[in-house]
Design a protein around this motif. Sequence first.
Motif, mmCIF file in Angstrom:
data_model
loop_
_atom_site.group_PDB
_atom_site.id
_atom_site.type_symbol
_atom_site.label_atom_id
_atom_site.label_comp_id
_atom_site.label_asym_id
_atom_site.label_seq_id
_atom_site.Cartn_x
_atom_site.Cartn_y
_atom_site.Cartn_z
ATOM 1 N N ILE A 1 0.825 -1.205 0.000
ATOM 2 C CA ILE A 1 0.000 0.000 0.000
ATOM 3 C C ILE A 1 0.866 1.265 0.000
ATOM 4 O O ILE A 1 0.657 2.178 -0.787
ATOM 5 N N ILE A 2 1.869 1.292 0.875
ATOM 6 C CA ILE A 2 2.726 2.475 0.980
ATOM 7 C C ILE A 2 3.597 2.647 -0.259
ATOM 8 O O ILE A 2 3.919 3.773 -0.655
ATOM 9 N N SER A 3 3.996 1.533 -0.905
ATOM 10 C CA SER A 3 4.879 1.628 -2.076
ATOM 11 C C SER A 3 4.207 2.353 -3.233
ATOM 12 O O SER A 3 4.880 2.794 -4.173
ATOM 13 N N LYS A 4 2.891 2.486 -3.184
ATOM 14 C CA LYS A 4 2.184 3.273 -4.186
ATOM 15 C C LYS A 4 2.709 4.702 -4.211
ATOM 16 O O LYS A 4 2.718 5.361 -5.253
ATOM 17 N N LYS A 5 3.170 5.196 -3.057
ATOM 18 C CA LYS A 5 3.692 6.558 -2.956
ATOM 19 C C LYS A 5 5.064 6.697 -3.613
ATOM 20 O O LYS A 5 5.543 7.819 -3.821
#
Length: 316
Positions: free
Chosen positions: A171-175
């Motif tokens: 989820i965070i790697s989307k950033k």
Amino acid sequence: MKAKAWIFLILANLFWAGNLIFGKAVTTDFPPIWASFLRWAIASVVLIPMAQLLEKPNWLKIWRNNWGLILFLSIVGVMFYTLLTYTALQHTSSTNGSLINSLTPAVMILLSLLFLKDKISVLQGVGLILSFLGVLTVLSKGHLLGVFSTHYNLGDGILLIAVFLWAIYSIISKKAQQLPPITFVAFTAFIDVICMFPLLFIQPLQTVHITAIGITGVIYLGLFPSIGSFLFWNQGIKILGPGKASITMNLMPVFTAILSVLTGQVLLVSQIVGGVIVIVGMLLSANIFAGSGKSVTKRVAKRYAGIQGKEQPSSH
């Protein structure tokens, strides 16, 4: 573009299935800390020059502008996830590992709904349920109720924690989608090597136990799951988003069954049937995202929000 993303995600899960098979073998020769360290050391040696050759990044500038994000993803999604996985494989089987990993899509979609305000259509939900039933069919050999009588141990609990860490990473790697993909993975691999080095003294390496199979396994882990899977997975997330990409993780137990056959085990009818169910469920969900229509929840959300003439993004 989306078709390419689904292919990337399928290949990522194929390599990760091999990670469970080879990882189980590697941890008999190498302590978990050494297995993780050597895996990402090999990946770093390949990724850093590859990134420099193909992407020519400004390493210092990228680190200066994104050091917090890169450090967080390196520790959560690379260091701790890998270390927990190999520690768990010392206490549990690859089959149990596949079963617990099959919970990842549900965890990712739940977290996406809670924190990214992602939307889920009815057909996506149906596809997710079908895929999960297919996973249970493969792992229970056609006896679905047998899942509840499966013996779970310390390794299973550790893998459950790893599942949550991987969901957070995805989820965070989307950033990090604005970062060059090879450079991003190279950064996370190198940071993992640095962080793991002081820990090597906790679990000394017994060279007398190292075999040719263990060395081959470490090389596989360093090349395919570390480089291939992470590059493919990050690209798939960039295009489809974490909630949609997570559906393909239900293919991992199917690939694990296929690889088990290649190593001499017998393929059961239940595994074939379960594999077909998994693929149908995944394609059903993929077809929804490939279409031009909006999901039911998106239409409802748009109607009540009063948004006109503009499509809401599925994730941020």
